[in-house]
Write an enzyme that holds these catalytic residues in place. Structure first.
Site, mmCIF file in Angstrom:
data_model
loop_
_atom_site.group_PDB
_atom_site.id
_atom_site.type_symbol
_atom_site.label_atom_id
_atom_site.label_comp_id
_atom_site.label_asym_id
_atom_site.label_seq_id
_atom_site.Cartn_x
_atom_site.Cartn_y
_atom_site.Cartn_z
ATOM 1 N N ASP A 8 0.872 -1.179 0.000
ATOM 2 C CA ASP A 8 0.000 0.000 0.000
ATOM 3 C C ASP A 8 0.906 1.225 0.000
ATOM 4 O O ASP A 8 2.119 1.119 0.223
ATOM 5 C CB ASP A 8 -0.873 -0.011 1.276
ATOM 6 C CG ASP A 8 -1.767 1.223 1.382
ATOM 7 O OD1 ASP A 8 -2.390 1.600 0.371
ATOM 8 O OD2 ASP A 8 -1.832 1.822 2.471
ATOM 9 N N SER A 9 0.304 2.396 -0.207
ATOM 10 C CA SER A 9 1.080 3.630 -0.112
ATOM 11 C C SER A 9 1.573 3.864 1.311
ATOM 12 O O SER A 9 2.470 4.676 1.527
ATOM 13 C CB SER A 9 0.201 4.818 -0.504
ATOM 14 O OG SER A 9 -0.868 4.939 0.422
ATOM 15 N N GLY A 41 -3.066 9.236 -3.472
ATOM 16 C CA GLY A 41 -4.394 9.667 -3.940
ATOM 17 C C GLY A 41 -4.435 10.677 -5.076
ATOM 18 O O GLY A 41 -5.244 10.544 -5.978
ATOM 19 N N CYS A 71 -4.422 -1.484 -1.868
ATOM 20 C CA CYS A 71 -4.560 -0.039 -2.047
ATOM 21 C C CYS A 71 -5.511 0.158 -3.226
ATOM 22 O O CYS A 71 -5.229 -0.336 -4.331
ATOM 23 C CB CYS A 71 -3.183 0.538 -2.360
ATOM 24 S SG CYS A 71 -3.209 2.283 -2.796
ATOM 25 N N ASN A 72 -6.623 0.830 -2.984
ATOM 26 C CA ASN A 72 -7.583 1.040 -4.078
ATOM 27 C C ASN A 72 -6.986 1.913 -5.173
ATOM 28 O O ASN A 72 -7.236 1.688 -6.366
ATOM 29 C CB ASN A 72 -8.848 1.706 -3.536
ATOM 30 C CG ASN A 72 -9.570 0.843 -2.535
ATOM 31 O OD1 ASN A 72 -9.103 0.633 -1.417
ATOM 32 N ND2 ASN A 72 -10.705 0.316 -2.928
ATOM 33 N N THR A 73 -6.209 2.921 -4.773
ATOM 34 C CA THR A 73 -5.644 3.854 -5.750
ATOM 35 C C THR A 73 -4.637 3.135 -6.648
ATOM 36 O O THR A 73 -4.643 3.327 -7.871
ATOM 37 C CB THR A 73 -4.953 5.027 -5.019
ATOM 38 O OG1 THR A 73 -5.811 5.496 -3.979
ATOM 39 C CG2 THR A 73 -4.624 6.156 -5.967
ATOM 40 N N GLU A 149 -1.854 7.814 8.987
ATOM 41 C CA GLU A 149 -0.382 7.709 8.946
ATOM 42 C C GLU A 149 0.261 8.345 10.186
ATOM 43 O O GLU A 149 1.360 7.983 10.567
ATOM 44 C CB GLU A 149 0.176 8.363 7.679
ATOM 45 C CG GLU A 149 -0.101 7.586 6.406
ATOM 46 C CD GLU A 149 0.541 6.195 6.355
ATOM 47 O OE1 GLU A 149 1.723 6.063 6.702
ATOM 48 O OE2 GLU A 149 -0.164 5.236 5.969
ATOM 49 N N CYS A 181 -10.997 3.184 0.310
ATOM 50 C CA CYS A 181 -9.554 3.379 0.492
ATOM 51 C C CYS A 181 -9.175 2.569 1.714
ATOM 52 O O CYS A 181 -9.904 2.589 2.725
ATOM 53 C CB CYS A 181 -9.252 4.862 0.720
ATOM 54 S SG CYS A 181 -7.572 5.182 1.324
ATOM 55 N N THR A 182 -8.065 1.849 1.633
ATOM 56 C CA THR A 182 -7.742 0.908 2.711
ATOM 57 C C THR A 182 -7.300 1.589 4.013
ATOM 58 O O THR A 182 -7.237 0.939 5.051
ATOM 59 C CB THR A 182 -6.669 -0.093 2.247
ATOM 60 O OG1 THR A 182 -5.506 0.639 1.795
ATOM 61 C CG2 THR A 182 -7.181 -0.954 1.117
ATOM 62 N N HIS A 183 -7.025 2.875 3.948
ATOM 63 C CA HIS A 183 -6.740 3.589 5.204
ATOM 64 C C HIS A 183 -8.026 3.823 6.011
ATOM 65 O O HIS A 183 -7.987 3.931 7.237
ATOM 66 C CB HIS A 183 -6.104 4.958 4.924
ATOM 67 C CG HIS A 183 -4.643 4.915 4.606
ATOM 68 N ND1 HIS A 183 -4.155 4.548 3.375
ATOM 69 C CD2 HIS A 183 -3.551 5.212 5.371
ATOM 70 C CE1 HIS A 183 -2.832 4.623 3.383
ATOM 71 N NE2 HIS A 183 -2.433 5.021 4.579
HETATM 72 N N1 DGL Z 1 -4.684 3.278 0.972
HETATM 73 C C1 DGL Z 1 -4.787 3.751 -0.333
HETATM 74 C C2 DGL Z 1 -6.056 3.428 -1.052
HETATM 75 O O1 DGL Z 1 -6.649 2.423 -0.753
HETATM 76 C C3 DGL Z 1 -4.021 4.953 -0.753
HETATM 77 C C4 DGL Z 1 -4.335 6.235 -0.102
HETATM 78 C C5 DGL Z 1 -3.355 7.293 -0.536
HETATM 79 O O2 DGL Z 1 -2.156 7.040 -0.471
HETATM 80 O O3 DGL Z 1 -3.827 8.353 -0.956
HETATM 81 O O4 DGL Z 1 -6.474 4.117 -1.937
#
Ligand code: DGL
Length: 264
Positions: A8-9, A41, A71-73, A149, A181-183
């Protein structure tokens, strides 16, 4: 034992890792937080594709048998390229608008995600497959990634940040909120508190974990039947399990700390 690479990011992918670990506690794990380049993002697609290639190379050098793009992005930007270029299976994040559409009573589904995910083809394809009559409203979770984060997942600051992006969806009548988004699952208590009991919150991570296990069984990476008798529990004393290796392009210490606080 198979080796599962997850990236992930940042620490957001740990919301997917914890669901995978719950059902597959005995495999080996490599988790990569691309923290030096977080957030993804608003970054250009090509940049994310390049990062995904670099991380995939690292995962393969370290023995990954399958890779979860947690990570969805990054899924939106890079998974098709990765699948075309590498001889390994990739499991990505799916925008959970279909299960959300199936349970809405108001007919309005709210989606929280990054700008990159909302602009992606995968998301638009998922929307085009929805039954007519379901309205989808979207909002970027501004500042959500930065909160997670920095380890802030509750309290007045988190509530103010979450409310600014969530309230427009609630005002539009959404009674289901998709976490795209996984966060964001790490903020789900705050989201639920603001949204109230009449609003369902959908985290796609458990479905992604089940899909991963299915694919691994089909590919012979797991025994063909039976689940672990002992669902995985991450140690409550904050120790990193011996079968989990953490890596970060940013600060490994920060990742260790987040691992302990987010997965306990
Ligand atoms: N956790 C990520 C996602 O699922 C990335 C969020 C990011 O870095 O902007 O999209």
């Amino acid at each position: 034992m198979a080796t599962i690479g997850i990236f992930d990011s940042g620490a957001g992918g740990l919301s997917v890792f914890r669901e995978i670990f719950r059902i597959l506690p005995g495999e080996n794990y490599i988790y990569w937080s691309d923290n030096a380049f977080c957030p993804y993002g608003d970054k250009p697609r090509e940049f994310i594709v390049d990062r995904a290639r670099t991380i995939t190379d690292f995962m393969l050098e370290n023995g990954a048998d399958i890779i979860v793009v947690a990570c969805n992005t990054a899924t939106a930007a890079a998974i098709n390229v990765l699948r075309a270029e590498y001889p390994v299976k990739f499991i990505g994040m799916e925008p959970a608008v279909k299960p959300a559409a199936a349970i809405t009573r108001t007919g309005v589904v709210g989606v929280l995600a990054t700008a990159g995910t909302l602009a992606g083809q995968k998301y638009h394809l998922a929307l085009s497959r929805l039954a007519p009559g379901v309205k989808v409203v979207e909002h970027v979770g501004r500042g959500f990634v930065e909160l997670v984060e920095s380890g802030v997942t509750s309290g007045p600051q988190a509530e103010a940040v979450v409310s600014a992006s969530l309230q427009p969806l609630l005002d539009a009548g959404a009674d289901v909120i998709v976490l795209g988004c996984t966060h964001y699952p790490f903020l789900s208590d705050v989201i639920k508190k603001i949204a109230g009991p009449g609003v369902a919150v959908i985290d796609p991570a458990p479905a992604v974990a089940r899909h991963l296990a299915e694919v691994m069984r089909e590919d012979g990476l797991l025994p063909s039947c039976g689940t672990s008798p002992d669902a995985g529990r991450l140690s409550s004393c904050g120790e990193l399990p011996a079968n989990v290796r953490l890596f970060s392009s940013g600060s490994p210490e920060t990742l260790q700390k987040l691992f302990k606080s987010l997965t306990e």
